[in-house]
Scaffold this motif. Structure first.
Motif, PDB file in Angstrom:
ATOM      1  N   SER A  76      -4.230   8.690 -11.985  1.00  0.00           N
ATOM      2  CA  SER A  76      -3.147   7.836 -11.495  1.00  0.00           C
ATOM      3  C   SER A  76      -2.566   8.374 -10.201  1.00  0.00           C
ATOM      4  CB  SER A  76      -2.036   7.729 -12.540  1.00  0.00           C
ATOM      5  OG  SER A  76      -2.528   7.140 -13.706  1.00  0.00           O
TER       6      SER A  76
ATOM      7  N   HIS B 177      -4.945   7.522  -7.463  1.00  0.00           N
ATOM      8  CA  HIS B 177      -4.886   6.098  -7.142  1.00  0.00           C
ATOM      9  C   HIS B 177      -3.590   5.724  -6.449  1.00  0.00           C
ATOM     10  CE1 HIS B 177      -8.647   4.793  -8.778  1.00  0.00           C
ATOM     11  NE2 HIS B 177      -8.400   5.407  -9.918  1.00  0.00           N
TER      12      HIS B 177
ATOM     13  N   ARG C  43       2.315  -6.670  -1.213  1.00  0.00           N
ATOM     14  CA  ARG C  43       1.584  -7.656  -2.020  1.00  0.00           C
ATOM     15  C   ARG C  43       0.277  -8.072  -1.365  1.00  0.00           C
ATOM     16  NH1 ARG C  43       6.964 -10.237  -2.693  1.00  0.00           N
ATOM     17  NH2 ARG C  43       7.800  -9.329  -4.591  1.00  0.00           N
TER      18      ARG C  43
ATOM     19  N   GLN D  31      -1.786  -6.075  -0.030  1.00  0.00           N
ATOM     20  CA  GLN D  31      -2.786  -5.046  -0.306  1.00  0.00           C
ATOM     21  C   GLN D  31      -3.389  -5.299  -1.685  1.00  0.00           C
ATOM     22  OE1 GLN D  31      -0.543  -1.376   0.006  1.00  0.00           O
ATOM     23  NE2 GLN D  31      -1.106  -1.151   2.144  1.00  0.00           N
ATOM     24  N   PRO D  32      -4.675  -4.951  -1.859  1.00  0.00           N
ATOM     25  CA  PRO D  32      -5.277  -5.066  -3.200  1.00  0.00           C
ATOM     26  C   PRO D  32      -4.471  -4.236  -4.209  1.00  0.00           C
ATOM     27  CG  PRO D  32      -6.934  -4.549  -1.538  1.00  0.00           C
ATOM     28  CD  PRO D  32      -5.598  -4.442  -0.863  1.00  0.00           C
ATOM     29  N   GLY D  33      -4.406  -4.710  -5.445  1.00  0.00           N
ATOM     30  CA  GLY D  33      -3.607  -4.063  -6.481  1.00  0.00           C
ATOM     31  C   GLY D  33      -3.812  -2.573  -6.606  1.00  0.00           C
ATOM     32  N   GLU D  34      -5.078  -2.119  -6.538  1.00  0.00           N
ATOM     33  CA  GLU D  34      -5.357  -0.693  -6.698  1.00  0.00           C
ATOM     34  C   GLU D  34      -4.928   0.124  -5.477  1.00  0.00           C
ATOM     35  OE1 GLU D  34      -8.889  -2.576  -4.800  1.00  0.00           O
ATOM     36  OE2 GLU D  34      -7.750  -3.058  -6.599  1.00  0.00           O
ATOM     37  N   GLN D  35      -4.648  -0.541  -4.358  1.00  0.00           N
ATOM     38  CA  GLN D  35      -4.209   0.156  -3.145  1.00  0.00           C
ATOM     39  C   GLN D  35      -2.711   0.018  -2.916  1.00  0.00           C
ATOM     40  OE1 GLN D  35      -6.534  -1.120   0.204  1.00  0.00           O
ATOM     41  NE2 GLN D  35      -8.465  -0.649  -0.799  1.00  0.00           N
ATOM     42  N   ARG D  36      -2.041  -0.644  -3.815  1.00  0.00           N
ATOM     43  CA  ARG D  36      -0.605  -0.866  -3.688  1.00  0.00           C
ATOM     44  C   ARG D  36       0.140   0.298  -4.337  1.00  0.00           C
ATOM     45  NH1 ARG D  36       0.214  -5.940  -6.427  1.00  0.00           N
ATOM     46  NH2 ARG D  36      -1.290  -6.649  -4.913  1.00  0.00           N
TER      47      ARG D  36
ATOM     48  N   LEU E 288       2.628   2.383  -6.234  1.00  0.00           N
ATOM     49  CA  LEU E 288       3.698   2.062  -7.175  1.00  0.00           C
ATOM     50  C   LEU E 288       5.053   2.564  -6.678  1.00  0.00           C
ATOM     51  CD1 LEU E 288       4.641   0.959  -9.909  1.00  0.00           C
ATOM     52  CD2 LEU E 288       4.048   3.174 -10.906  1.00  0.00           C
TER      53      LEU E 288
ATOM     54  N   SER F 153       6.322   0.350  -3.784  1.00  0.00           N
ATOM     55  CA  SER F 153       6.682  -0.983  -4.287  1.00  0.00           C
ATOM     56  C   SER F 153       8.003  -0.934  -5.057  1.00  0.00           C
ATOM     57  CB  SER F 153       5.582  -1.531  -5.202  1.00  0.00           C
ATOM     58  OG  SER F 153       4.378  -1.662  -4.510  1.00  0.00           O
TER      59      SER F 153
ATOM     60  N   PRO G 250      10.891  -5.649 -12.126  1.00  0.00           N
ATOM     61  CA  PRO G 250       9.694  -4.791 -12.129  1.00  0.00           C
ATOM     62  C   PRO G 250      10.025  -3.300 -12.083  1.00  0.00           C
ATOM     63  CG  PRO G 250       9.904  -5.926 -10.019  1.00  0.00           C
ATOM     64  CD  PRO G 250      10.953  -6.488 -10.926  1.00  0.00           C
TER      65      PRO G 250
END
Length: 178
Positions: free
Chosen positions: A19, A22, A76, A78-83, A85, A88, A114
């Motif tokens: 994690s 990532h 948003r 960016q691809p989910g795996e590159q965003r 946490l 955000s 969120p």
């Protein structure tokens, strides 16, 4: 190799390390990367370091909301795996704080939904500092009689207390405990 990025940690969970990689906090050989605002599109760095803090300093609610919304849109895209946490989460808190400056309690709560779902191990100092600023906005006289403001304040306090308790439980024992 990743354990080298976290000196003093005896046992490191492989899922946690994955994690961390990532999220972009370290690379796959354990070298720490720059902080969360140093990643992502250049526009995001500009918003995070310059425009947004200036808007909050000047108590410019419209400017702060526009900057935080812009940051979230960039994330948003960016691809989910590159965003990341952490970034955000901080941008969502910034949006909530901007809405509180406008005295828009419902919008602030919506922005924090969120955030309240962030796992306890990812509740970092930057997020907690931003939430503290949002909590202080809830003390404004316009919110004194709003039960929703009190409820939101309690959620922020619970989120912060849980993060602090997690940090304390993960630390070395205190001298008086030995």
């Amino acid at each position: 190799m990743l354990k080298a990025a976290f000196p003093g940690v005896a046992a490191v969970d492989a899922n946690l390390l994955t994690s961390v990689v990532h999220a972009g906090l370290v690379d796959d050989v354990g070298v720490r990367r720059p902080g969360p605002v140093d990643r992502g599109p250049p526009e995001l760095t500009e918003v995070s370091r310059g425009a947004l803090p200036a808007h909050f300093h000047e108590r410019d609610a419209a400017g702060a909301e526009a900057a935080a919304s812009s940051a979230l849109e960039l994330l948003r895209a960016q691809p989910g795996e590159q965003r990341p946490l952490l970034v955000s989460t901080q941008a969502s808190v910034d949006l909530a704080r901007a809405r509180l400056l406008r005295r828009e309690l419902d919008g602030a709560y919506e922005a924090l939904v969120p955030v309240f779902d962030v796992p306890v191990e990812w509740r970092g100092a930057g997020t907690l500092e931003r939430l503290d600023a949002a909590r202080r906005e809830l003390c404004h006289p316009d919110f004194q009689t709003a039960s929703a403001a009190a409820d939101l304040g309690e959620q922020i306090e619970d989120f912060t207390a849980t993060a602090a308790a997690h940090k304390l439980s993960a630390s070395a024992p205190l001298a008086i405990e030995c």
